[in-house]
Scaffold this motif. Sequence first.
Motif, PDB file in Angstrom:
ATOM      1  N   LEU A 297      -7.043   6.236   2.232  1.00  0.00           N
ATOM      2  CA  LEU A 297      -6.988   5.021   2.963  1.00  0.00           C
ATOM      3  C   LEU A 297      -8.017   4.953   3.956  1.00  0.00           C
ATOM      4  O   LEU A 297      -8.478   5.747   4.585  1.00  0.00           O
ATOM      5  CB  LEU A 297      -5.517   5.214   3.328  1.00  0.00           C
ATOM      6  CG  LEU A 297      -4.474   5.517   2.489  1.00  0.00           C
ATOM      7  CD1 LEU A 297      -3.029   5.401   3.153  1.00  0.00           C
ATOM      8  CD2 LEU A 297      -4.555   4.712   1.294  1.00  0.00           C
TER       9      LEU A 297
ATOM     10  N   THR B 176      -6.012  -0.558   5.134  1.00  0.00           N
ATOM     11  CA  THR B 176      -4.649  -0.164   5.245  1.00  0.00           C
ATOM     12  C   THR B 176      -4.276  -0.548   6.845  1.00  0.00           C
ATOM     13  O   THR B 176      -5.164  -0.333   7.809  1.00  0.00           O
ATOM     14  CB  THR B 176      -4.480   1.515   5.539  1.00  0.00           C
ATOM     15  OG1 THR B 176      -4.555   1.686   4.006  1.00  0.00           O
ATOM     16  CG2 THR B 176      -3.060   1.876   5.923  1.00  0.00           C
TER      17      THR B 176
ATOM     18  N   LYS C  70      -8.066  -0.378  -0.642  1.00  0.00           N
ATOM     19  CA  LYS C  70      -7.381   0.883   0.378  1.00  0.00           C
ATOM     20  C   LYS C  70      -7.452   0.499   1.624  1.00  0.00           C
ATOM     21  O   LYS C  70      -7.179   1.472   2.635  1.00  0.00           O
ATOM     22  CB  LYS C  70      -8.214   2.188  -0.135  1.00  0.00           C
ATOM     23  CG  LYS C  70      -7.970   2.868  -1.366  1.00  0.00           C
ATOM     24  CD  LYS C  70      -6.579   3.061  -1.674  1.00  0.00           C
ATOM     25  CE  LYS C  70      -6.489   3.715  -3.313  1.00  0.00           C
ATOM     26  NZ  LYS C  70      -4.963   3.834  -3.384  1.00  0.00           N
TER      27      LYS C  70
ATOM     28  N   VAL D 116      -0.936  -0.858   2.573  1.00  0.00           N
ATOM     29  CA  VAL D 116      -2.135  -0.747   1.790  1.00  0.00           C
ATOM     30  C   VAL D 116      -2.358  -1.588   0.806  1.00  0.00           C
ATOM     31  O   VAL D 116      -1.486  -2.216   0.010  1.00  0.00           O
ATOM     32  CB  VAL D 116      -1.957   0.760   0.982  1.00  0.00           C
ATOM     33  CG1 VAL D 116      -3.171   1.063   0.349  1.00  0.00           C
ATOM     34  CG2 VAL D 116      -1.541   1.871   1.974  1.00  0.00           C
TER      35      VAL D 116
ATOM     36  N   THR E  34      -3.985  -2.173  -2.356  1.00  0.00           N
ATOM     37  CA  THR E  34      -4.226  -1.163  -3.438  1.00  0.00           C
ATOM     38  C   THR E  34      -5.568  -1.322  -3.855  1.00  0.00           C
ATOM     39  O   THR E  34      -5.992  -0.329  -4.475  1.00  0.00           O
ATOM     40  CB  THR E  34      -3.299  -1.076  -4.365  1.00  0.00           C
ATOM     41  OG1 THR E  34      -2.940  -2.749  -4.976  1.00  0.00           O
ATOM     42  CG2 THR E  34      -1.706  -1.013  -3.845  1.00  0.00           C
TER      43      THR E  34
END
Length: 209
Positions: free
Chosen positions: A50, A29, A27, A22, A24
């Motif tokens: 995500l 992924t 988001k 991920v 951060t």
Amino acid sequence: MADLQVLEYNVGDIGTNCYLLVNTATKETIIVDPGGDAPMLERNITAQGLQPVAIFLTHAHYDHAHHAGILKAKYHVPVYVHEAERAVLKDISQNVSAMFGCPETYEADIFLKDGQQISVAGFDIQVLHTPGHTPGGCCYYFAENKTLISGDSLFDGSIGRTDFPGGSMSDLVRSVREKILVLPRDVEVYPGHMSRTTVGREADYNPFL
């Protein structure tokens, strides 16, 4: 540098480590080795907000690729795999799906080369071809994040099996020594089974190397 969060889920018939990698901040992924339990993975992806952008396969064995197609269809994302794994994707003996009583073949969209640098989800990733467990087994190296996704090439205190079709003990040991043990010692290694480790720990204590 994008901040990387690694979420680990134990999936499938024999407990494969599926990772959600991920970014951060965004988001975005990357789903790695979704060998089963797609509904559970989907629930966790939704709950955490995500945004899947890719599926990475370290190799095309059943226990790593079984639910890749389900998640590809759900999120409309490409599946990445090393180019030397083409035959394994399509052969129920080589991908060991027949052995597990679920003969099936798999699809991929992007075929990678050894040493190739790719940019996915805001991360710069190097593809390390590590044949031996399968002909097209590979690792994904996030150098800036000191993270290696090693699949079934390297484990905590062990290496992958080489008794499946296309396996080679000499190839695998050479792969790990020449591609992984040359990385910085503090690189965290996230394997396809068992617990995480580091390059330095394996260089010092792995009895197979």
